[in-house]
Write a protein that holds these residues in place. Structure first.
Motif, short mmCIF file in Angstrom:
data_model
loop_
_atom_site.label_atom_id
_atom_site.label_comp_id
_atom_site.label_asym_id
_atom_site.label_seq_id
_atom_site.Cartn_x
_atom_site.Cartn_y
_atom_site.Cartn_z
N ILE A 99 0.88 -1.17 0.00
CA ILE A 99 0.00 0.00 0.00
C ILE A 99 0.91 1.22 0.00
N ALA A 102 0.51 4.54 2.02
CA ALA A 102 0.53 4.52 3.49
C ALA A 102 1.95 4.47 4.03
N PHE A 103 2.93 4.87 3.19
CA PHE A 103 4.33 4.74 3.62
C PHE A 103 4.60 5.54 4.89
N ASN A 105 3.36 5.57 7.57
CA ASN A 105 3.28 4.81 8.81
C ASN A 105 4.65 4.43 9.35
N MET A 106 5.68 4.61 8.53
CA MET A 106 7.03 4.26 8.98
C MET A 106 7.75 5.43 9.64
N MET A 115 0.05 4.79 18.60
CA MET A 115 0.71 3.76 17.80
C MET A 115 2.10 4.27 17.48
N TYR A 116 3.10 3.50 17.82
CA TYR A 116 4.46 3.90 17.52
C TYR A 116 5.05 2.92 16.53
N VAL A 117 5.95 3.43 15.70
CA VAL A 117 6.60 2.51 14.78
C VAL A 117 7.50 1.59 15.60
N ASN A 118 7.83 0.48 14.99
CA ASN A 118 8.68 -0.49 15.65
C ASN A 118 10.13 -0.12 15.36
N GLU A 120 12.65 -1.30 16.30
CA GLU A 120 13.50 -2.47 16.20
C GLU A 120 13.71 -2.88 14.75
N SER A 121 12.80 -2.43 13.88
CA SER A 121 12.80 -2.93 12.51
C SER A 121 13.84 -2.21 11.66
N PRO A 122 14.66 -2.95 10.91
CA PRO A 122 15.64 -2.32 10.03
C PRO A 122 15.00 -1.40 9.00
N LEU A 123 13.73 -1.64 8.67
CA LEU A 123 13.11 -0.79 7.67
C LEU A 123 12.91 0.62 8.19
N VAL A 124 12.65 0.76 9.49
CA VAL A 124 12.52 2.10 10.05
C VAL A 124 13.88 2.78 10.04
#
Lengths: 550, 293
Positions: A99, A102-103, A105-106, A115-118, A120-124
């Motif tokens: 989607i 909706a980018f 959201n990162m 709601m917080y982004v994660n 921990e995720s390498p994408l963030v």
């Protein structure tokens, strides 16, 4: 050169826009993916183009910091190619998303729904790092351009390069971590950051080599670098072959053996050969990324090829347009003599302002860490470190640019800029905090249906019968004569034969739609319950007849 | 500028003509004057057929290794609920009723022929070599670690859940799941008429979103609410996921790993507990039973 570049780019770009269109409208189904390997060519293209962007920074910032003498000869080309390649690279992850719209959201800010982004995720990490890298690169290019006209800005270039130098390594390390932190067997390895950085610089050097050839110049040091990196990559490929038994002979031929042609001085003198060697290196590295991202052999669609062509075309067009724009506004940058004379300038290092900027960056990173750990304690704080440096670098870069603006115009202008920037940041943050009105409605064409095979349990159906139907039909399926006699004409007896002759479907329709004196029950019982009720009614009739319930 | 009356009228007529022509255009986004199509009951045999097709796509069962009994979820050390399942492979004859029940309960769509050829089925519960395989609801879940937006998130009840409106389809979770239990909505199944809303409590997932076994969270929540209305503390009893309810051999046992009186704990006592080798180290809550310990 610009015109040829533009035409070549447009020839590739315009048809490939169809591929981009179908990639965006059909979604990830349009290129080669499966239900097991979810990453395809857009990710490989992304890694490839971000790698090319790094080489630009290598030549403009890292070599400047290290005081390499021939740096100024390729710096401009390299910086422009960084910006163009970064723009191309940033478009691929967006295409990749399921989607794309909706980018946001990162983006690591909170919102009203907590709601917080994660983090921990390498994408963030990736998202933040690339955004920062793009912004800082643009600022660095602008600084370079303005310093041609205004010698007083020259002293800010080295401090800025010191911010950009670690940032490049950081960004590509994070890109490699996208793969290295996963549990996919082929993507694991502590050597990945180094491997990715060397691969990126190798392909980037090849790109600069091509650009240098196309502008009819010759920088021998770039060719030397090409050979040096080919040996570095050979080491990594041997290591991969050893550890993972991943063996790509085509990479060794086109990525390693072909650059060795430059050892032969007669061959090296031919400009076409030098360009072809660089092209072979770039092609082999692109193929390497494809093989890394998609180890599974999937059938490519035309969109896969279209996206690759989009990358090349968009880069050429962006690069040519940037050069045309620069020629208009900063014609000095294309004058070899002016650039040569600029080199003689005495360059000092703004020590105090550099450290103030670093302090600003450190403070910003610390504030972000505190904000995030305070609000989203569920995420492990240690894993946030990869985003802290880019955030610090962004703020340091902006503060250094503000100092430069103050030097160029007036302090008041710099303060104005700072205020405007803060207002803009707060506005964007506020929008993200508020969020959009999410409507999770479903399409009307959805088939709403019953599943007669499953239905509701017998117990529940019996209760439903007693609640809804027993008033007239009786608990046992015989009429509740006392009630019915008083108000209605006597209905048909619901014998087993009669029920069977009418059939499940039509009876459940009677339950839902009503008939004669029976009221419609749609809305009070679901379709499934109507079915279940009819089956229950039949079981009552079977009991009444004296048979066992089937 | 002067305009004669004749040319003014001409201009006006022309504009109206153009506007009305514009109004006649074909536009997908305009509302269609059509009645909502309520198709007849979808034929369940279509779903059944797809399950049988998918059996051939994955002919090999997962290789299993022995694991200790699932316990406390590492993210919720104080919780007294860790929901999970045990699938008794000694009883299972891979009839596939669980797979069908799962699709019907969770409105799992079918896929079109093109997608099926590429093996991109949406089945939450797959029969890999006859063995029912679904999300193992790992305690140390790889998917939750890499999801950038927090759409894949651990539930305090000790299983792994999905927030569909938060998902943006990076597919990182799917790439990182060693069991490949996550499914991506490559196409809009509802638009193609391949999805059916069997269960009104479960939303249909839009295109571009990841999905996977939710342990029938809608049933769990109903049971919790019911318990709450009676003022009871719900600890995972009185409810079955669709697959467990549909299993004719009662081979799928659902319950709370932390409740020593639950069916799950009692029936797994003294049995060999196994998990797929690929995810055995991530503390799965859905395990397999085989033989004696």
């Amino acid at each position: 050169m610009n015109r040829n570049f533009l035409i070549f780019g447009l020839v590739l770009l315009l048809p490939s826009l169809f591929a981009v269109d179908s990639a965006l409208s059909i979604g990830p189904a349009s290129w080669a993916l499966s239900q097991e390997s979810f990453w395809g060519t857009p990710i490989a293209d992304f890694v490839f183009w971000i790698g090319l962007a790094h080489a630009g920074t290598l030549f403009s910032a890292i070599l400047l910091v290290l005081g390499v003498r021939w740096q100024h000869r390729v710096a401009f080309l390299a910086e422009l190619s960084t910006i163009a390649a970064l723009g191309v690279a940033a478009s691929f992850p967006l295409i990749h998303l399921g989607i794309p719209e909706a980018f946001y959201n990162m983006i690591p800010v909170g919102n009203a729904r907590s709601m917080y982004v994660n983090v921990e995720s390498p994408l963030v990490w990736d998202f933040v790092a690339i955004f920062v890298y793009g912004t800082v690169s643009v600022l660095y290019l602008l600084l370079h351009l303005f310093s041609i006209r205004n010698a007083s800005l020259e002293k800010y270039r080295r401090p800025f390069a010191w911010i950009l130098f670690p940032l490049v390594l950081w960004v590509h390390t994070i890109v490699s971590l996208d793969f290295a932190v996963t549990f996919v067997p082929g993507w694991q390895g502590a050597y990945f950051p180094l491997y990715f950085i060397f691969g990126a610089l190798f392909s980037g050097v090849a790109l600069v080599q091509i650009l240098v050839e196309l502008s009819h110049r010759r920088v021998r040091a770039v060719e030397d670098l090409l050979i040096a990196f080919s040996w570095a990559l050979l080491a990594f490929w041997m290591w991969e072959a050893n550890v993972k038994a991943v063996w790509h002979p085509e990479l060794l031929i086109f990525g390693f053996l072909v650059p060795q042609l430059l050892w032969i001085s007669k061959v090296r003198e031919i400009s076409v050969v030098r360009a072809l060697v660089a092209i072979s290196v770039m092609a082999s590295l692109w193929w390497e990324r494809i093989g890394l991202v998609q180890p599974e052999n999937l059938d490519w669609t035309w969109v896969d090829l279209g996206l690759a062509s989009f990358g090349i075309g968009a880069f050429c067009v962006a690069f040519a347009l940037l050069r045309i724009l620069l020629k208009k506004f900063f014609p000095q940058a294309f004058d070899e003599d002016v650039m040569e004379s600029l080199r003689e300038r005495v360059v000092s290092f703004e020590r105090k302002k550099f450290w103030i900027s670093v302090g600003v960056g450190t403070f910003a990173a610390g504030a972000f860490a505190v904000y995030f750990i305070w609000n989203a304690p569920a995420f492990p704080g240690v894993r946030m470190i990869p985003v802290l440096f880019p955030i610090g670098a962004l703020c340091a870069g902006i503060s250094l640019s503000l100092f430069a603006i103050a030097e160029l115009w007036k302090t008041r202008v710099a303060v104005m800029c700072a205020v405007l920037l803060a207002v803009f940041a707060v506005a964007v943050g506020g929008l993200l905090y508020r969020g959009t009105d999410v409507s999770y409605t479903e399409s009307l064409t959805t088939v709403e249906s019953v599943n007669p095979a499953l239905g509701t349990s017998k117990q529940a159906t019996a209760e439903l019968w007693n609640a809804r139907c027993a008033a007239c039909h009786g608990k046992d399926g015989n009429l509740n004569r006392k009630f019915v006699h008083e108000f209605y004409p006597l209905p048909q007896t619901l014998s087993l034969e009669r029920l069977d002759s009418l059939g499940l479907d039509s009876l459940s329709k009677v339950v839902l739609e009503g008939r004669n004196y029976m009221r419609p029950f749609r809305g009070r019982v679901t379709d499934a319950e109507a079915f279940a009720l009819v089956r229950y009614m039949r079981s009552l009739a079977v009991q009444k007849k004296g048979g066992a319930v089937p | 500028m002067k305009i004669s009356r004749a040319s003014f009228l001409k201009l006006l007529t022309g504009t109206f003509a153009a506007l009305s022509l514009f109004g006649c255009r074909r536009e997908k986004s305009l509302p269609k004057n059509e009645h909502r199509e309520v198709s007849s009951k979808p034929d369940l045999s279509l779903w059944q057929k797809e399950i049988d097709e998918a059996r051939f796509a994955t002919p090999r069962p997962e290789s299993l290794v022995m694991v200790p009994r699932p316990g406390i979820h590492p993210k919720f050390p104080d919780a007294d609920v860790r929901l999970g399942m045990a699938i008794d492979l000694d009883l299972c004859d891979s009839c596939g009723k669980c797979a069908l029940a799962c699709m019907v309960e969770n409105n799992v769509p079918r896929v079109n022929a093109d997608e099926a050829r590429k093996g991109r089925y949406m089945h939450w519960l797959e029969l890999r070599g006859g063995m029912p395989v679904m999300c193992a609801h790992c305690g140390d879940a790889p998917c939750e670690k890499v999801c950038p937006t927090g759409a894949a998130v651990a539930s305090p009840d000790g299983f792994s859940s999905m927030v569909y409106p938060r998902c943006i389809g990076t597919r990182f979770c799917g790439a990182n799941c060693p069991l490949h239990a996550r499914k991506f909505n490559y196409t809009d199944a509802a638009e193609q008429g391949l999805a059916a809303k069997f269960n009104p409590e479960v939303p249909l997932r839009p295109q571009g979103v990841m999905e996977k076994c939710s342990l029938c969270i809608q049933r769990l929540q109903n049971a919790r609410i019911q318990a709450k209305t009676f003022g009871l503390e719900w600890r995972g009893s009185g409810v079955l996921p669709a697959c467990a309810a549909a299993c004719p051999k009662h081979a799928i046992i659902f319950g709370n790993w932390l409740d020593l009186n639950s069916d799950l704990v009692r029936k797994t006592r003294g049995r060999g507990i196994y998990a797929p080798k690929s995810i055995a180290k991530f503390l799965p809550a859905v395990v397999y039973l085989r033989g004696k310990a």
